[in-house]
Design a protein around this motif. Structure first.
Motif, PDB file in Angstrom:
ATOM      1  N   LYS A 235      36.096  60.514  54.840  1.00  0.00           N
ATOM      2  CA  LYS A 235      36.440  60.743  53.434  1.00  0.00           C
ATOM      3  C   LYS A 235      37.799  60.136  53.075  1.00  0.00           C
ATOM      4  CE  LYS A 235      35.905  65.241  53.818  1.00  0.00           C
ATOM      5  NZ  LYS A 235      35.430  65.274  55.236  1.00  0.00           N
ATOM      6  N   SER A 236      38.807  60.436  53.901  1.00  0.00           N
ATOM      7  CA  SER A 236      40.141  59.891  53.565  1.00  0.00           C
ATOM      8  C   SER A 236      40.163  58.387  53.721  1.00  0.00           C
ATOM      9  CB  SER A 236      41.246  60.489  54.417  1.00  0.00           C
ATOM     10  OG  SER A 236      40.824  61.567  55.125  1.00  0.00           O
ATOM     11  N   THR A 237      39.446  57.901  54.701  1.00  0.00           N
ATOM     12  CA  THR A 237      39.396  56.451  54.896  1.00  0.00           C
ATOM     13  C   THR A 237      38.793  55.781  53.657  1.00  0.00           C
ATOM     14  OG1 THR A 237      38.997  56.907  57.228  1.00  0.00           O
ATOM     15  CG2 THR A 237      38.668  54.641  56.502  1.00  0.00           C
ATOM     16  N   LEU A 238      37.751  56.398  53.136  1.00  0.00           N
ATOM     17  CA  LEU A 238      37.115  55.850  51.935  1.00  0.00           C
ATOM     18  C   LEU A 238      38.078  55.906  50.751  1.00  0.00           C
ATOM     19  CD1 LEU A 238      34.479  54.861  50.487  1.00  0.00           C
ATOM     20  CD2 LEU A 238      34.195  57.237  49.783  1.00  0.00           C
ATOM     21  N   LEU A 239      38.698  57.068  50.585  1.00  0.00           N
ATOM     22  CA  LEU A 239      39.628  57.223  49.465  1.00  0.00           C
ATOM     23  C   LEU A 239      40.735  56.164  49.539  1.00  0.00           C
ATOM     24  CD1 LEU A 239      40.692  58.918  47.026  1.00  0.00           C
ATOM     25  CD2 LEU A 239      42.081  60.149  48.686  1.00  0.00           C
ATOM     26  N   ASN A 240      41.301  56.031  50.717  1.00  0.00           N
ATOM     27  CA  ASN A 240      42.383  55.058  50.864  1.00  0.00           C
ATOM     28  C   ASN A 240      41.902  53.650  50.580  1.00  0.00           C
ATOM     29  OD1 ASN A 240      44.373  56.883  51.394  1.00  0.00           O
ATOM     30  ND2 ASN A 240      43.957  56.908  53.606  1.00  0.00           N
ATOM     31  N   ARG A 241      40.700  53.346  51.013  1.00  0.00           N
ATOM     32  CA  ARG A 241      40.180  52.005  50.757  1.00  0.00           C
ATOM     33  C   ARG A 241      40.040  51.764  49.259  1.00  0.00           C
ATOM     34  NH1 ARG A 241      38.377  47.479  52.786  1.00  0.00           N
ATOM     35  NH2 ARG A 241      38.842  48.136  54.897  1.00  0.00           N
ATOM     36  N   LEU A 242      39.461  52.731  48.562  1.00  0.00           N
ATOM     37  CA  LEU A 242      39.280  52.573  47.112  1.00  0.00           C
ATOM     38  C   LEU A 242      40.630  52.447  46.407  1.00  0.00           C
ATOM     39  CD1 LEU A 242      36.399  55.160  46.542  1.00  0.00           C
ATOM     40  CD2 LEU A 242      36.245  52.679  46.237  1.00  0.00           C
ATOM     41  N   LEU A 243      41.568  53.302  46.802  1.00  0.00           N
ATOM     42  CA  LEU A 243      42.883  53.284  46.152  1.00  0.00           C
ATOM     43  C   LEU A 243      43.657  52.020  46.515  1.00  0.00           C
ATOM     44  CD1 LEU A 243      44.059  56.991  46.549  1.00  0.00           C
ATOM     45  CD2 LEU A 243      43.211  55.892  44.485  1.00  0.00           C
ATOM     46  N   ASN A 244      43.547  51.589  47.752  1.00  0.00           N
ATOM     47  CA  ASN A 244      44.299  50.414  48.168  1.00  0.00           C
ATOM     48  C   ASN A 244      43.782  49.144  47.513  1.00  0.00           C
ATOM     49  OD1 ASN A 244      46.132  51.721  49.690  1.00  0.00           O
ATOM     50  ND2 ASN A 244      44.948  51.589  51.582  1.00  0.00           N
ATOM     51  N   GLU A 245      42.477  49.050  47.359  1.00  0.00           N
ATOM     52  CA  GLU A 245      41.942  47.884  46.661  1.00  0.00           C
ATOM     53  C   GLU A 245      42.470  47.857  45.251  1.00  0.00           C
ATOM     54  OE1 GLU A 245      37.852  47.015  46.956  1.00  0.00           O
ATOM     55  OE2 GLU A 245      37.931  46.897  49.140  1.00  0.00           O
ATOM     56  N   GLU A 246      42.537  49.054  44.653  1.00  0.00           N
ATOM     57  CA  GLU A 246      43.068  49.166  43.299  1.00  0.00           C
ATOM     58  C   GLU A 246      44.518  48.713  43.274  1.00  0.00           C
ATOM     59  OE1 GLU A 246      42.052  49.826  40.408  1.00  0.00           O
ATOM     60  OE2 GLU A 246      43.642  50.791  39.259  1.00  0.00           O
ATOM     61  N   LYS A 247      45.283  49.180  44.256  1.00  0.00           N
ATOM     62  CA  LYS A 247      46.703  48.818  44.301  1.00  0.00           C
ATOM     63  C   LYS A 247      46.853  47.312  44.463  1.00  0.00           C
ATOM     64  CE  LYS A 247      49.053  52.961  45.798  1.00  0.00           C
ATOM     65  NZ  LYS A 247      48.594  53.818  46.888  1.00  0.00           N
ATOM     66  N   ALA A 248      46.013  46.737  45.311  1.00  0.00           N
ATOM     67  CA  ALA A 248      46.094  45.296  45.551  1.00  0.00           C
ATOM     68  C   ALA A 248      45.832  44.520  44.263  1.00  0.00           C
ATOM     69  CB  ALA A 248      45.093  44.892  46.624  1.00  0.00           C
ATOM     70  N   ILE A 249      44.852  44.993  43.501  1.00  0.00           N
ATOM     71  CA  ILE A 249      44.546  44.304  42.240  1.00  0.00           C
ATOM     72  C   ILE A 249      45.685  44.482  41.258  1.00  0.00           C
ATOM     73  CG2 ILE A 249      43.021  44.267  40.226  1.00  0.00           C
ATOM     74  CD1 ILE A 249      40.831  45.391  42.175  1.00  0.00           C
ATOM     75  N   LYS A 370      35.818  52.034  56.894  1.00  0.00           N
ATOM     76  CA  LYS A 370      36.863  51.453  57.724  1.00  0.00           C
ATOM     77  C   LYS A 370      36.921  49.931  57.571  1.00  0.00           C
ATOM     78  CE  LYS A 370      38.683  51.669  62.400  1.00  0.00           C
ATOM     79  NZ  LYS A 370      38.526  52.360  63.683  1.00  0.00           N
ATOM     80  N   PHE A 371      35.747  49.293  57.526  1.00  0.00           N
ATOM     81  CA  PHE A 371      35.736  47.823  57.479  1.00  0.00           C
ATOM     82  C   PHE A 371      35.358  47.262  56.105  1.00  0.00           C
ATOM     83  CE2 PHE A 371      34.992  49.044  61.927  1.00  0.00           C
ATOM     84  CZ  PHE A 371      36.132  48.493  62.478  1.00  0.00           C
ATOM     85  N   GLY A 372      35.142  48.143  55.126  1.00  0.00           N
ATOM     86  CA  GLY A 372      34.929  47.668  53.757  1.00  0.00           C
ATOM     87  C   GLY A 372      33.509  47.270  53.426  1.00  0.00           C
ATOM     88  N   GLN A 373      32.572  47.536  54.324  1.00  0.00           N
ATOM     89  CA  GLN A 373      31.182  47.159  54.070  1.00  0.00           C
ATOM     90  C   GLN A 373      30.622  47.897  52.850  1.00  0.00           C
ATOM     91  OE1 GLN A 373      30.317  44.844  56.263  1.00  0.00           O
ATOM     92  NE2 GLN A 373      28.499  44.410  55.011  1.00  0.00           N
ATOM     93  N   ASN A 374      30.061  47.142  51.906  1.00  0.00           N
ATOM     94  CA  ASN A 374      29.380  47.699  50.720  1.00  0.00           C
ATOM     95  C   ASN A 374      30.269  48.536  49.801  1.00  0.00           C
ATOM     96  OD1 ASN A 374      26.995  46.458  51.183  1.00  0.00           O
ATOM     97  ND2 ASN A 374      26.072  48.180  52.286  1.00  0.00           N
ATOM     98  N   ILE A 375      31.546  48.373  49.928  1.00  0.00           N
ATOM     99  CA  ILE A 375      32.442  49.119  49.032  1.00  0.00           C
ATOM    100  C   ILE A 375      32.332  48.570  47.621  1.00  0.00           C
ATOM    101  CG2 ILE A 375      34.866  49.722  48.558  1.00  0.00           C
ATOM    102  CD1 ILE A 375      33.576  51.221  50.915  1.00  0.00           C
ATOM    103  N   GLU A 376      32.122  47.251  47.535  1.00  0.00           N
ATOM    104  CA  GLU A 376      31.945  46.651  46.212  1.00  0.00           C
ATOM    105  C   GLU A 376      30.706  47.210  45.517  1.00  0.00           C
ATOM    106  OE1 GLU A 376      31.805  42.249  45.474  1.00  0.00           O
ATOM    107  OE2 GLU A 376      33.750  42.456  46.500  1.00  0.00           O
TER     108      GLU A 376
END
Ligand code: GDP
Length: 465
Positions: A235-249, A370-376
């Motif tokens: 769960k936290s890994t997913l949250l961080n991934r979503l938030l970090n992609e947002e931050k990167a953009i 963890k590896f970003g698969q299908n996050i898009e």
């Protein structure tokens, strides 16, 4: 509330920009700027100029030129505040902004409080309270839908609707009050059946408005999303991934900060807000039962639920677990199941799980947080689901908790009126209840207001607005 003074504030964001705007409003707004303004032709006086004109010149402090500026002039009553306004556009240096501000204060202006310009606009009848609040919402809007809803409210969409309802009630209560004048003669000017019909139709409108608040809140603060699942599913890994992609953009857009909306992501004109993420990040050994309770609580508050399972689990275990969760989802909520850690599992194992769940009409995606698969793909689904509820037309949507509370109070009063009619109570009491409903409606637009309420509302504005 003193509006005799002339107020001044920097209207542009703090810090350096290409230009900055310093705004003055009040009787002396133009003459204060005039006293330190030198035009190229020397003889030009701002106070002699027509309203809605712009003038080039310098601002001087004694012999010292602080900056070359443009001054826009607006004259009472046709301005944002309804007062004289001068807007000085200077170069965006922090030093220049500060020096101009100090100079104008020395010349007699007072530093504006948060929202004071808009407060004056309200007090001068330029806009009503709900329109003033819409301006704050408009400035704060970070999604296209929030902008559109705030814009509609600012232009009076909500106010017009309320005015309609108020007027209908006023018409009736004045008829009832007329009956009071003829108390001895037992006349009935206000047909009770018509009154009941009217109240019922108004109640229907009020209910519609009040129930739009949940959506309005989602539009304003972000669509609430809950991430749930057993410990360690990611769960936290997913949250961080979503938030970090947002931050990167977002960090590509210079000067934007995300500090204040830490747990919100922005996708395709929609904002999504993750609920109770503090708990998510805590890696404590929570007792299972507390964890479950917290998860249920989170699900209740959410419009979209991301339910994570571990792809390595047995198919039957996953199906059972998802079944249980699917039962807890209400009609207005949406569930996305994420079969996470798919990188660790065989596709022969994952594919049947996905097929089975999709066959049960449960939206399911295999992911690797963890590896970003299908996050898009997940982001796309979030947008699709989020968009379903969003208003397409110009319906009035309540986004403000103050308005919501006033609507609920109006509803209570109207229900009292209905009860009163049913019990045949006297005109006097009937009219009191109707008046109460009218007053609650008036609180929203500010026909009925007090300094404390106004102070509270405008203190949340930014300085310079
Ligand atoms: P939470 O308890 O549900 O918040 O789970 P965490 O996000 O803390 O993840 C638990 C562990 O699983 C961590 O070591 C993560 O790195 C790992 N993890 C999370 N998602 C994935 C994934 O998609 N693939 C793999 N291989 N590991 C993952």
């Amino acid at each position: 509330m003193n509006t005799d003074t002339t107020i001044v504030a920097i209207a542009t964001p703090p810090g350096m920009g290409a230009i900055a705007v310093i705004r003055l409003s009040g009787n002396l707004a133009i003459s204060i700027v005039d006293s330190v303004f030198v035009s190229n032709s020397k003889s030009k006086k701002l106070s002699k100029q027509k309203a809605y004109t712009i003038h080039y010149g310098s601002i001087v402090d004694g012999n010292r030129v602080i900056d070359d500026v443009l001054v826009s002039i607006f004259k009472a009553p046709h301005s944002y505040t309804g007062e004289n306004i001068a807007e000085v556009s200077c170069h965006g240096s922090v030093v220049i902004q500060q020096q101009l501000l100090e100079l104008f204060v020395r010349q007699g202006a007072q530093m504006a409080k948060p929202g004071e310009f808009t407060l004056r606009a309200f007090l001068n009848g330029k806009l009503d309270l709900s329109q003033a609040e819409a301006i704050a919402d408009l400035i704060a809007s970070t999604s296209e839908t929030a902008r559109r809803v705030a814009m509609h409210q600012m232009r009076g969409g909500f106010s017009n609707k309320l005015a309609e309802l108020r007027e209908q009630l006023l018409k009736f209560t004045s008829l009832i009050e007329l009956e009071l004048d003829f108390a001895d003669e037992d006349v009935e000017f206000a047909n009770r059946n018509e009154l009941v019909a009217l109240i019922n139709s108004i109640l229907a409108e009020i209910n519609k408005l009040a129930s739009s608040f949940s959506l309005g809140n989602a539009i304003k603060s972000g669509i609430p999303v809950a991430i749930v699942g057993k410990p360690n599913v990611g769960k936290s890994t997913l949250l961080n991934r979503l938030l970090n992609e947002e931050k990167a953009i977002v960090s590509e857009i210079a000067g934007t900060t995300r500090d204040t909306i830490e747990d919100t992501i922005h996708l395709n004109g929609l904002n999504f807000r993750f609920i109770d993420t503090a708990g998510l990040r805590q890696t404590t050994n929570e007792i299972e039962s507390i964890g479950v309770k917290r998860a249920l609580n989170k699900i209740e508050q959410a419009r979209i639920i991301l339910y994570l399972v571990d792809a390595q689990e047995e198919k039957e275990t996953i199906l059972n677990e998802v079944n249980k969760i699917a039962k807890k989802i209400t009609d207005s909520q949406k569930l996305i199941v994420l079969v996470n850690k798919e990188d660790k599992s065989d596709s022969n194992h994952v594919a049947p799980v996905i097929d089975e769940l999709n066959a049960r009409n449960i939206l399911t995606i295999a992911t690797s947080a963890k590896f970003g698969q299908n996050i898009e793909e997940l982001q796309q689904k979030l947008v699709e689901l989020g968009k379903v509820d969003m208003p397409e037309n110009e319906d009035v949507i309540v986004t403000n908790v103050r308005h919501y509370n006033a609507l609920i109070n109006t509803r209570k009063s109207l229900e009292e009126v209905l009860k009163g009619i049913h019990n045949n109570i006297s005109e006097e009491f009937l009219s009191i209840d109707i008046r109460e409903a009218i007053n609650y409606l008036g609180e929203i637009t500010g026909e009925i207001s007090n300094e404390e309420v106004l102070g509270f509302i405008f203190s949340k504005f930014c300085i310079g607005k």
